[in-house]
Design an enzyme around this catalytic site. Structure first.
Site, PDB file in Angstrom:
ATOM      1  N   GLU A   1       0.856  -1.187   0.000  1.00 20.62           N
ATOM      2  CA  GLU A   1       0.000   0.000   0.000  1.00 20.62           C
ATOM      3  C   GLU A   1       0.892   1.238   0.000  1.00 20.62           C
ATOM      4  O   GLU A   1       1.821   1.328   0.787  1.00 20.62           O
ATOM      5  CB  GLU A   1      -0.901  -0.049   1.248  1.00 20.62           C
TER       6      GLU A   1
ATOM      7  N   THR B   1     -12.073   4.701  -0.438  1.00 17.92           N
ATOM      8  CA  THR B   1     -12.508   4.004   0.772  1.00 17.92           C
ATOM      9  C   THR B   1     -12.723   4.981   1.922  1.00 17.92           C
ATOM     10  O   THR B   1     -13.672   4.864   2.689  1.00 17.92           O
ATOM     11  CB  THR B   1     -11.460   2.948   1.165  1.00 17.92           C
TER      12      THR B   1
ATOM     13  N   ILE C   1     -22.692   4.045   2.740  1.00 16.15           N
ATOM     14  CA  ILE C   1     -23.992   3.375   2.619  1.00 16.15           C
ATOM     15  C   ILE C   1     -23.829   1.971   2.054  1.00 16.15           C
ATOM     16  O   ILE C   1     -23.074   1.748   1.105  1.00 16.15           O
ATOM     17  CB  ILE C   1     -24.949   4.225   1.767  1.00 16.15           C
TER      18      ILE C   1
ATOM     19  N   HIS D   1     -25.546  -0.350  -0.022  1.00 19.94           N
ATOM     20  CA  HIS D   1     -26.639  -0.224  -0.980  1.00 19.94           C
ATOM     21  C   HIS D   1     -27.406  -1.529  -1.123  1.00 19.94           C
ATOM     22  O   HIS D   1     -26.817  -2.611  -1.043  1.00 19.94           O
ATOM     23  CB  HIS D   1     -26.085   0.183  -2.349  1.00 19.94           C
TER      24      HIS D   1
ATOM     25  N   VAL E   1       4.115   0.711  -5.820  1.00 13.71           N
ATOM     26  CA  VAL E   1       4.640  -0.228  -6.820  1.00 13.71           C
ATOM     27  C   VAL E   1       5.330   0.573  -7.916  1.00 13.71           C
ATOM     28  O   VAL E   1       4.745   1.483  -8.501  1.00 13.71           O
ATOM     29  CB  VAL E   1       3.507  -1.086  -7.404  1.00 13.71           C
TER      30      VAL E   1
ATOM     31  N   ARG F   1     -14.013   8.568  -6.875  1.00 12.16           N
ATOM     32  CA  ARG F   1     -14.372   7.237  -7.365  1.00 12.16           C
ATOM     33  C   ARG F   1     -13.501   6.948  -8.580  1.00 12.16           C
ATOM     34  O   ARG F   1     -13.247   7.822  -9.406  1.00 12.16           O
ATOM     35  CB  ARG F   1     -15.831   7.168  -7.806  1.00 12.16           C
TER      36      ARG F   1
ATOM     37  N   CYS G   1      -9.391  12.854  24.272  1.00 13.43           N
ATOM     38  CA  CYS G   1     -10.282  13.587  23.366  1.00 13.43           C
ATOM     39  C   CYS G   1     -11.606  13.791  24.072  1.00 13.43           C
ATOM     40  O   CYS G   1     -12.311  12.844  24.373  1.00 13.43           O
ATOM     41  CB  CYS G   1     -10.478  12.788  22.075  1.00 13.43           C
TER      42      CYS G   1
ATOM     43  N   CYS H   1     -14.040  19.691  17.914  1.00 14.55           N
ATOM     44  CA  CYS H   1     -12.825  20.519  17.945  1.00 14.55           C
ATOM     45  C   CYS H   1     -11.804  20.032  16.934  1.00 14.55           C
ATOM     46  O   CYS H   1     -10.760  20.654  16.770  1.00 14.55           O
ATOM     47  CB  CYS H   1     -12.246  20.597  19.349  1.00 14.55           C
TER      48      CYS H   1
ATOM     49  N   CYS I   1      -6.893  17.262  21.314  1.00 19.00           N
ATOM     50  CA  CYS I   1      -6.278  15.942  21.482  1.00 19.00           C
ATOM     51  C   CYS I   1      -5.083  15.740  20.563  1.00 19.00           C
ATOM     52  O   CYS I   1      -4.258  14.871  20.821  1.00 19.00           O
ATOM     53  CB  CYS I   1      -7.308  14.839  21.278  1.00 19.00           C
TER      54      CYS I   1
END
Lengths: 419, 493
Positions: B40, B51, B57, B59, B182, B321, B410, B447, B452
């Protein structure tokens, strides 16, 4: 640790400390201050600049010095302080739930409570500043904490959005630490901070203050690489064609403070949309009997000296309530902001025979020169009280001391206006 | 990791990309006795454009055209979500979704969706009239005509799904390499060599789940089967919730002259999310919101829920997307022996991810991957118990056992130091401020990390034994601090 106190004060910053002093001066000693940081003093601990205490002590102190004076009095009075402890809940019947690493979960009951939780900073997200979301965007208070308490410089090339006092102070602070502050942008046509801060923090260092300007976009994928700024019209809408890009690695926001009233809400305290704080009477007592509010959790102040004065008043009144000295309520007069006034605290006055004076504090909604603040009763034309002011600006609080006879002559409400 | 990268023998599968599809594929592969590595380019799982930034949602499946991969994967994925979320301890709010017809003219569109949904095999779809709609969703526009109700629709926090899948894969033996892009792909006699800068991985199979980079990865591996992709940007606004505009079911609009219409939805965290815009762009534009985009999202959201109060905005963000040009479907295929694309995974990609993972494994089995059940496979994660979600007596016990649970880091989201430390030391734990945020919500509230942020930075530095100057928001290049003002150790915090 005992679980019942006469008075519990939530927050050990300037408001909480002064409230404790006010209560002690009025004969109540059975007090617990609950503070979430490891030290008392609140935000003053990171305010290492001077300018505090001119009204309260007649001399110019740093934030920590100012806090220390109140801490000393609190400790001398033998008041209990619970630090590194967070209040999770407050109820209408003055039950307080706290957690702390040392004591675990604690529950307390009090005869009166003073809310003194302070405020938080409005964020970029709340402003809806467009652009990317890289590292390097932070509030002025966060930068102040990183620099003054933790010893790190969060960036080298700085743009500051908003001319609130912390932003102005941080412009100077960054400059003193060798960073380059390109500009301070203010969406309004005037600074929202104190005039003295504009002079001492910007003008003295040649930092440009761009009035009627705002950031319209943030650039940079991982870390801020620059911002687009635009001039705005009178309605604060960006003017097309005025965009300019400023390269920077850090965007500091100083765009307003919001009273931290989450606990007040839990306790059922009614809030004022204009102040973001509790609705109170002239005793600073909220809609929940026996629960008082003061300092920045009640209204955002300009000077800590004003916080101390207000908080001492709240603490003294809480002590009166505990001692059974508060005169019974007769009737209630509403206090309404009129022309030129954004809000007034208190929002209502209980008419007591015993009162001589009632302090009204407020913020104007614009800049006024050679103005008069008038108190008008029941929509009548002739003002009951007038106060001349040479200069009014939204960045500075206005307080007036009204003879309480005014409220006794009034049937339903008074409004406060600028003429 | 040196033993893995200096490997003599070939890996079984390298998955490129730790978005929700890559993580789901890795987790599906971990059911079998296989050596699997996920690489990654970002610092953590689930933090890429698609992501991280979507409505979350789940779907129902009435949207995609019948017969498409999207339609099949959507309905199958939806059905898999209940079990998946139970296994992984992820919150799923299967409230059902509504497509609201704001006026009578919108009705034919609902009829068409209903018909399409039935062909796609979506269970339980029904039309509801005005009165019933008002009962289901009192804060929807009073003049609304009717709605399509899809009881299998729901909502998750998308980053939570991706992180939980990644963690479970890691728990079952999958290796993750972060901050590794990569740089090249080379066919071998019996598989592929995946170049990661100076490192290389030899593997029999490659899964290309690289999101917006999938076309580039495919081009490097199988240049003869070229396809072109572009980002479709979507801007979102997240708002504090208030009873005046609380929404129990995600509310979609019928596409109108002003565009597809936005969704108003309540996230499992309890906030209100509105969005997205749909802006096709050709460049590698930054994921930046625009004033016009945010205004348009809010204006459209007000059409279905007029009481939304934009002054209570918490944050705004932009996602992308991954769209394959001139293709209104996913691309899931073996494009060369041992090289598998999962590309063009646009909406409903989050819903479809578990089904896409099944499909990829099926295709790889057809391509010669031997699937021997991994006897040590554990389908569940260790429960991610946060202090704020515990009962009083549990909280007392937690602080007693570890005082760090008694220190709130927090305030907005009531996250304790103990929660943060745990998030760092979980399998595949948090390494960045965003990583802590997505695992604990520290910094996600009103905030936005103002209070935090410095604390979390300090805890990350301490727990990972890394210089605070090297702690990042989301990987190298996003460091928070520039320099030290005073010598080390001279701090008064």
């Amino acid at each position: 640790m005992k679980s019942d106190y006469d008075l519990i004060i939530i927050g050990g910053g300037p408001a909480g400390l002064a409230a404790a002093v006010g209560a002690v001066e009025n004969g109540v000693h059975d007090i617990l201050i609950i503070e979430r940081e490891r030290f008392l003093g609140g935000i003053l601990n990171q305010c290492i600049h001077t300018g505090f205490g001119l009204r309260e002590f007649g001399e110019e102190l740093t934030g920590p010095e100012y806090a220390q004076r109140f801490e000393d009095r609190v400790l001398q009075a033998g008041i209990s302080c619970l630090v590194d402890a967070m209040v999770l809940d407050v109820t209408r019947d003055k039950h307080v739930v706290v957690i702390s690493p040392v004591h675990g979960r604690l529950e307390f009951t009090a005869r009166a409570i003073v809310l003194a939780m302070g405020c938080r900073e409005r964020t970029r997200g709340a402003l809806m500043v467009a652009g990317t979301r890289p590292a390097g965007v932070m509030t002025a208070g966060t930068a102040q904490r990183l620099m003054n308490l933790e010893g790190y410089l969060p960036g080298q090339n700085i743009v500051i959005l908003g001319s609130g006092d912390i932003g102005l102070i941080m412009a100077r602070r960054f400059t003193l630490e060798g960073a380059n502050v390109s500009a301070v942008l203010e969406v309004m046509p005037y600074s929202t901070g104190l005039t003295r801060n504009v002079v001492q923090c910007l003008n003295d260092y040649g930092i440009p203050l761009m009035l009627s300007h705002t950031v319209t976009s943030v650039h940079g994928a991982k870390r801020v690489s620059g911002v687009t700024v635009s001039e705005v019209d009178i309605g604060r809408n960006p003017l097309p064609g005025t965009e300019q890009d400023i390269a920077c690695d850090t965007l500091i926001t100083s765009v307003g403070l919001i009273p931290e009233n989450e606990l007040s809400r839990r306790a059922g305290v009614e809030l004022d949309l204009a102040t973001g704080g509790a609705i109170v009477n002239q005793r600073l007592e909220t809609s929940v009997p026996g629960v008082f509010a003061c300092g920045n959790v009640l209204q955002v102040h300009d000077l800590v000296d004003n916080v101390s004065e207000e908080a001492r008043h709240a603490g003294a009144n809480a002590a009166d309530l505990i001692a059974g000295r508060l005169a019974p309520k007769q009737r209630t007069i509403r206090v309404i902001p009129g022309r030129g006034i954004r809000y007034v605290v208190p929002q209502y006055v209980d008419v007591h025979e015993a009162d001589e004076h009632t302090v009204l504090s407020m913020r104007p909604d614009d800049v006024f020169r050679q103005a008069t603040v008038e108190v008008v009763a029941d929509g009548r034309d002739v003002p009951l009280a007038r106060f001349r002011r040479r200069h009014l600006t939204p960045g500075e609080m206005v307080t007036v001391n009204v003879d309480s006879a005014v409220f006794r002559t009034c049937a339903q409400y008074v409004s406060v206006r600028v003429v | 990791m040196s033993d893995m990268t200096q490997q003599r023998e070939s890996l079984d599968v390298v998955v490129i990309g730790a978005g929700v599809v890559g993580c789901a594929a890795a987790r599906e592969l971990s059911r079998y006795r296989l050596s699997v590595v996920v690489c990654e380019q970002g610092a953590e799982a689930g933090q890429g454009g698609a992501t991280k930034a979507n409505t979350g949602i789940i779907h129902a499946g009435y949207d995609p055209a019948p017969g498409t991969l999207m339609a099949r994967m959507n309905v199958r994925g939806n059905a898999l979500y209940t079990g998946l979320c139970q296994d992984l301890g992820v919150r799923l709010d299967r409230s059902g979704t509504l497509v609201v017809a704001l006026s009578q003219e919108d009705r034919p569109y609902l009829d068409a969706l209903l018909a399409r949904g039935r062909v796609n095999g979506v269970p339980g779809l029904c039309l509801v009239g005005h009165d019933e709609l008002m009962k289901l969703e009192p804060n929807v526009h009073r003049q609304a005509d009717s709605a399509l109700f899809a009881p299998t629709g729901g909502a998750v926090e998308p980053y939570e799904v991706a992180l939980a899948l990644a963690e479970n894969a890691a728990r079952n033996g999958v290796w993750f390499l972060f901050d590794r892009a990569v740089s090249g792909l080379e066919p071998l006699d019996d598989g592929w060599c995946v170049h990661l800068g100076t490192q290389e991985l030899r593997t029999r199979f490659v899964v290309n789940a690289a999101g917006l980079s999938a076309a580039k990865i495919s081009q490097a591996a199988v240049p003869e089967k070229h396809f072109h992709m572009h980002p479709r940007l979507g801007q979102y606004v997240l708002l504090e919730n208030r009873p005046e505009y609380d929404i129990r079911h995600p509310v979609f609009q019928v596409p109108g002259p002003t565009g597809k219409g936005v969704v108003v939805s309540r996230t499992p965290d309890g906030n209100i999310i509105v969005g997205p815009t749909a802006e096709d762009t050709d460049s590698d534009r930054d994921l930046a919101t625009t004033d016009a985009g945010l205004r348009s999202v809010l204006a459209q959201a007000h059409r279905s829920v007029p009481t939304l109060d934009e002054r209570l905005a918490i944050t705004e963000f932009c996602g992308a997307r991954a769209i394959i040009d001139e293709r209104d479907d996913f691309l899931i295929e073996e494009s060369a022996p041992g090289f598998f694309n999962a590309a063009g995974i646009k909406s409903p990609g989050l819903t479809a991810a578990p089904a896409i993972a099944e499909e990829l494994v099926r295709l790889m089995a057809n391509g010669g991957l031997e699937l021997v059940a991994n006897p040590a496979f554990i389908p569940t994660n260790e429960p991610a118990i946060l202090f704020r979600d515990c009962r009083t007596e549990e909280q007392v016990q937690m602080i007693h056992e570890n005082p760090a649970f008694g220190r709130i880091v927090c305030r907005c989201e009531t996250v304790t130091e103990g929660d943060v430390v745990r998030a760092i030391h979980r399998p595949l734990g948090a390494r960045t401020l965003d990583g802590v945020k997505f695992r604990t919500r520290a910094g996600m509230g009103r905030c936005q990390g103002g209070f935090c942020g410095p604390r979390v930075l300090e805890i990350l530095s301490r727990e990972l034994n890394v210089d605070p100057l090297l702690i990042t928001k989301c990987g190298p290049g996003s460091e928070i601090l520039a320099t030290r003002l005073r010598p080390e150790g001279d701090s008064c915090a």
